[in-house]
Design an enzyme around this catalytic site. Sequence first.
Site, PDB file in Angstrom:
ATOM      1  N   ALA A   1       0.618  -1.146   0.275  1.00  0.00           N
ATOM      2  CA  ALA A   1       0.049   0.101   0.065  1.00  0.00           C
ATOM      3  C   ALA A   1       0.339   1.359  -0.460  1.00  0.00           C
ATOM      4  O   ALA A   1       1.942   1.123   0.280  1.00  0.00           O
ATOM      5  CB  ALA A   1      -0.804  -0.372   0.968  1.00  0.00           C
TER       6      ALA A   1
ATOM      7  N   GLU B   1       3.679  -6.344   7.166  1.00  0.00           N
ATOM      8  CA  GLU B   1       2.891  -4.665   7.869  1.00  0.00           C
ATOM      9  C   GLU B   1       3.149  -4.819   8.922  1.00  0.00           C
ATOM     10  O   GLU B   1       3.290  -3.295   9.962  1.00  0.00           O
ATOM     11  CB  GLU B   1       1.595  -5.100   7.817  1.00  0.00           C
ATOM     12  CG  GLU B   1       1.130  -4.996   6.135  1.00  0.00           C
ATOM     13  CD  GLU B   1       1.171  -5.992   4.944  1.00  0.00           C
ATOM     14  OE1 GLU B   1       1.405  -6.984   5.518  1.00  0.00           O
ATOM     15  OE2 GLU B   1      -0.024  -5.718   4.019  1.00  0.00           O
TER      16      GLU B   1
ATOM     17  N   GLU C   1      -0.675  -8.791  -1.707  1.00  0.00           N
ATOM     18  CA  GLU C   1      -2.175  -9.222  -1.369  1.00  0.00           C
ATOM     19  C   GLU C   1      -2.858  -8.814  -2.393  1.00  0.00           C
ATOM     20  O   GLU C   1      -3.680 -10.036  -2.675  1.00  0.00           O
ATOM     21  CB  GLU C   1      -2.437  -8.335   0.150  1.00  0.00           C
ATOM     22  CG  GLU C   1      -2.169  -8.875   0.739  1.00  0.00           C
ATOM     23  CD  GLU C   1      -2.852  -7.973   2.262  1.00  0.00           C
ATOM     24  OE1 GLU C   1      -2.608  -6.510   2.224  1.00  0.00           O
ATOM     25  OE2 GLU C   1      -3.467  -8.360   3.370  1.00  0.00           O
TER      26      GLU C   1
ATOM     27  N   GLY D   1       0.728  -5.082   0.840  1.00  0.00           N
ATOM     28  CA  GLY D   1      -0.468  -4.884  -0.239  1.00  0.00           C
ATOM     29  C   GLY D   1      -0.166  -5.773  -1.778  1.00  0.00           C
ATOM     30  O   GLY D   1      -1.189  -5.905  -2.609  1.00  0.00           O
TER      31      GLY D   1
HETATM   32  N1  3HC Z   1       4.992   3.214   0.252  1.00  0.00           N
HETATM   33  C1  3HC Z   1       4.657   4.958  -0.169  1.00  0.00           C
HETATM   34  N2  3HC Z   1       6.265   4.640  -0.396  1.00  0.00           N
HETATM   35  C2  3HC Z   1       7.278   3.823  -0.249  1.00  0.00           C
HETATM   36  C3  3HC Z   1       7.081   2.752   0.153  1.00  0.00           C
HETATM   37  C4  3HC Z   1       5.610   2.513   0.224  1.00  0.00           C
HETATM   38  N3  3HC Z   1       4.960   0.781   0.688  1.00  0.00           N
HETATM   39  N4  3HC Z   1       8.069   1.363   0.193  1.00  0.00           N
HETATM   40  C5  3HC Z   1       8.896   2.761  -0.530  1.00  0.00           C
HETATM   41  N5  3HC Z   1       8.772   3.718  -0.459  1.00  0.00           N
HETATM   42  C6  3HC Z   1       9.350   4.926  -1.007  1.00  0.00           C
HETATM   43  C7  3HC Z   1      10.441   5.582   0.292  1.00  0.00           C
HETATM   44  O1  3HC Z   1       9.791   5.485   0.944  1.00  0.00           O
HETATM   45  C8  3HC Z   1      11.825   5.698  -0.655  1.00  0.00           C
HETATM   46  O2  3HC Z   1      11.250   7.114  -1.166  1.00  0.00           O
HETATM   47  P1  3HC Z   1      12.508   8.230  -1.388  1.00  0.00           P
HETATM   48  O3  3HC Z   1      13.350   7.557  -2.407  1.00  0.00           O
HETATM   49  O4  3HC Z   1      11.341   8.940  -0.839  1.00  0.00           O
HETATM   50  O5  3HC Z   1      12.869   7.593   0.356  1.00  0.00           O
HETATM   51  C9  3HC Z   1      11.714   5.255  -1.824  1.00  0.00           C
HETATM   52  O6  3HC Z   1      10.420   4.735  -1.874  1.00  0.00           O
HETATM   53  C10 3HC Z   1      12.293   3.557  -2.318  1.00  0.00           C
HETATM   54  O7  3HC Z   1      12.932   3.262  -1.321  1.00  0.00           O
HETATM   55  P2  3HC Z   1      13.834   2.352  -0.282  1.00  0.00           P
HETATM   56  O8  3HC Z   1      14.544   3.727  -0.367  1.00  0.00           O
HETATM   57  O9  3HC Z   1      13.124   1.981   0.607  1.00  0.00           O
HETATM   58  O10 3HC Z   1      14.571   1.650  -1.396  1.00  0.00           O
HETATM   59  P3  3HC Z   1      14.573  -0.200  -1.742  1.00  0.00           P
HETATM   60  O11 3HC Z   1      14.942  -0.946  -2.954  1.00  0.00           O
HETATM   61  O12 3HC Z   1      16.166   0.020  -0.670  1.00  0.00           O
HETATM   62  O13 3HC Z   1      13.469  -0.882  -0.530  1.00  0.00           O
HETATM   63  C11 3HC Z   1      11.825  -2.194  -0.363  1.00  0.00           C
HETATM   64  C12 3HC Z   1      12.574  -1.184  -1.640  1.00  0.00           C
HETATM   65  C13 3HC Z   1      12.523  -3.343  -0.382  1.00  0.00           C
HETATM   66  C14 3HC Z   1      10.038  -1.913  -1.280  1.00  0.00           C
HETATM   67  C15 3HC Z   1      11.004  -1.089   0.359  1.00  0.00           C
HETATM   68  O14 3HC Z   1      11.123   0.124   0.482  1.00  0.00           O
HETATM   69  C16 3HC Z   1      10.615  -1.324   1.718  1.00  0.00           C
HETATM   70  O15 3HC Z   1      10.445  -2.742   2.185  1.00  0.00           O
HETATM   71  N6  3HC Z   1       8.791  -0.986   1.543  1.00  0.00           N
HETATM   72  C17 3HC Z   1       7.984  -0.995   2.257  1.00  0.00           C
HETATM   73  C18 3HC Z   1       7.259  -2.013   2.063  1.00  0.00           C
HETATM   74  C19 3HC Z   1       5.868  -2.044   3.217  1.00  0.00           C
HETATM   75  O16 3HC Z   1       6.001  -2.154   3.630  1.00  0.00           O
HETATM   76  N7  3HC Z   1       4.888  -2.295   2.172  1.00  0.00           N
HETATM   77  C20 3HC Z   1       3.786  -3.145   3.203  1.00  0.00           C
HETATM   78  C21 3HC Z   1       3.380  -1.427   3.232  1.00  0.00           C
HETATM   79  S1  3HC Z   1       1.501  -1.641   4.304  1.00  0.00           S
HETATM   80  C22 3HC Z   1       0.689  -2.560   3.354  1.00  0.00           C
HETATM   81  O17 3HC Z   1       0.679  -2.595   2.413  1.00  0.00           O
HETATM   82  C23 3HC Z   1      -0.982  -2.674   3.984  1.00  0.00           C
HETATM   83  C24 3HC Z   1      -1.724  -3.514   2.961  1.00  0.00           C
HETATM   84  O18 3HC Z   1      -2.065  -4.350   3.962  1.00  0.00           O
HETATM   85  C25 3HC Z   1      -3.278  -3.230   3.101  1.00  0.00           C
END
Ligand code: 3HC
Length: 700
Positions: A65, A127, A107, A104
């Site tokens: 998400a 998450e 998912e 997400g």
């Molecule tokens: N939403 C918004 N922005 C995000 C994002 C997300 N899910 N994931 C990454 N970004 C942004 C980062 O803030 C960063 O922004 P910036 O360049 O402005 O600082 C950019 O994307 C690149 O991210 P990273 O520097 O972390 O890049 P990496 O290549 O090192 O890592 C990644 C990539 C493994 C995908 C890592 O970003 C990550 O772990 N992201 C979060 C994943 C996550 O937690 N997903 C679950 C979200 S909650 C959800 O999905 C709820 C659902 O169940 C309803």
Amino acid sequence: MDVSEVVQLERHDVVALVTVNNPPVNALSAAVRRGIFEQIKAAAADPQVQAIVLTCAGRTFIAGADITEFGKPPQPPGLNEVIAEIESCKKPVIAAIHGTALGGGLEVALGCHFRVATKDAKLGLPEVKLGLLPGAGGTQRLPRAVGPELAVKMIVEGNPIGADAALKAGLIEEIVEGPAAGAEAFARKVLAEKRPLRRLRDEDTKLAAAKADRSIFTNAVAAVTKKARGLEAPFAAADAVGAAIDLPFDEGLKKEREGFMKLVTGEQSKAQRYAFFAEREAAKVSGVPEGTKPRPVARVAIIGAGTMGGGIAMSFANAGIPVTLIETGDEQLKRGMGVMQKNYENTAARGGIPADAPAKRMGLITGVVGLENVKDADLVIEAVFETMAVKKDVFTALDKHAKPGAVLASNTSYLNINEIAAVTKRPQDVLGMHFFSPANVMKLCEIVRGEKTAPDVLMTAVAIAKKIAKVPVVVGVCDGFVGNRMLAQRGKQAEKLLYDGALPQQIDGVVTKFGLPMGPFAMGDLAGLDIGWRSRQDRGIKSPIGDALYEAGRHGQKTGKGYYKYETGSRAPLPDPEVEKMLDEVRAKLGVKGRTITDEEILERMVYPMINEGARILEEGIASRPSDIDIVWIYGYGWPVYRGGPMFYADHVGLKHIADRLSHYAKATNDPSLEPAPLLKKLAAEGKTFASLAASSKAT
Ligand code: 3HC
Ligand code: NAI
């Protein structure tokens, strides 16, 4: 935004390709959700189309998400709605996964009828790391795909699995070469074989065993929640998986939604989401000319094979980077190499690394005697004794032997990097890289920018720290940098609280209840009270209780006694009546009478002076942003991430309250150093927060 900008639809005869294109990580923004929804609908309605591939452009499949949307009014369509549209599609929908299918993203893939992934893909529901639980069916579909045991592990721990493990577990059907092409070929196979559509919502086979014997589920939960102390999300996530076992799919989905909504609006997740962005912000070093490139680092030399040198060497070897480890003599070297070998073997025995990893990783570390051996290193990290004279000798030798352009770093905990750099003819190449103990485990690396440190040297340290899976935070030069400087304020108050009448176990108890892994006295016993004593001797400082313990031979865990006593072979601190007696004696000598101290006072006096020091650190520009200080505390000292770091916590409590309480303690305990720092006072008076501060500093 026009949906076709972020989600494109094309057709290769009977196979439609729906491609998400929302860089950098294809997060599920409202536009992406709408795009997928509409394009899947369009493909489903196209009579030419018989199968649909959902794929992503760029470096990764959907990584979750869009975290920035949480806390804002929801925009339709909801993710559950999008996934329901995919799952109910009458034509096979195949997810083509590459990079990271997270949250997400996974998912969405679970809502597809089939999943294929590239060999290096990772799939997970992280998450919980954001204080959440999967809120779009993940807790209901994943257990149906892989069984509740693995699902509990993946959802409650939040760690992804690789494509091989996903294939074995039944999460994906095939490993493919190119994601889109591989999925297209797979789609044609599905059509040719007339494979029935798999809708995970209807598959209960893998739940049967846990339905019959619920202990399968409860044992799996117990195994992964041991370290979740204080956190809400892992337990809520486990409950949601429990609902998959106990309830029909739609009811389980409802339960999951309720759990998600509770967490997403709660304080813990807010703090954890803040920490996610703070960590990424910390890696952005301002004040460095755009386009500054790090210097290449192919080989590293580490000076000193003691506690820190060994741990740092392991961190590099773990990342596949060869290390020359340098000592003063064979005996010290043998000892250091032996500690690392044993450490690796223990981890391998626990199953933490593959059986052949100890030999492979030790093979990357070459132990030698003599500083002239730094000559091939692109980066040298000094981790010798914490004495300025010794550091200066070492850096003088490094200046003589290191190749031109090599980055020269010190792991000093407190000492002045500028003074160390000044003994070399290349102060622009010198900086601090302050790792935390145990260095092969702790993720923080304070990168200390000297007044002459060149921008590309700074960027080299930041880049290499990230490469070895550390979290870099750039800080300025001062006594103890960010972390230890704040810690010193806490230590000072902890000692004063003892004289005021508190006991080590009461103080440590308050600190651990707050969520830190250890209190100041257990930490002192672990590090060794002789170390603090020696440092006080050097600096001409007295600690009545610390000195009394040292003189009584109570040097901490290593002697079985310190602020606590320890049973042979145990690290568990036990309150010791002897220490209470010694404290009574010390108080009598100081002419003070102990009083009953409340836990509230302890907490305030442990945490608020640290925040006050954080404010001074910001004022002086030693840290560029309040969030950098928070990252130092989360990754260097185990500050509970669900409280977001000391500066975030301060904003949460309210700066006026903190300033008032500090003023109160300054007077009540006759300690002017507790008076609120000017910046804290100012923000409190203006009703502002630390978060309102714009980035500005000497650290950048
Ligand atoms: N939403 C918004 N922005 C995000 C994002 C997300 N899910 N994931 C990454 N970004 C942004 C980062 O803030 C960063 O922004 P910036 O360049 O402005 O600082 C950019 O994307 C690149 O991210 P990273 O520097 O972390 O890049 P990496 O290549 O090192 O890592 C990644 C990539 C493994 C995908 C890592 O970003 C990550 O772990 N992201 C979060 C994943 C996550 O937690 N997903 C679950 C979200 S909650 C959800 O999905 C709820 C659902 O169940 C309803
Ligand atoms: P240590 O005493 O365990 O190890 C120091 C090692 O350096 C010894 O093995 C010694 O033989 C070696 N050494 C001394 N002079 C040398 C020289 N000229 N050439 C090569 N090797 C030499 O010390 P520790 O704890 O590893 O600390 C090292 C540095 O790291 C210090 O500056 C300390 O302040 C810092 N540090 C320590 C932390 C800790 O928790 N122990 C945490 C973060 C930083």
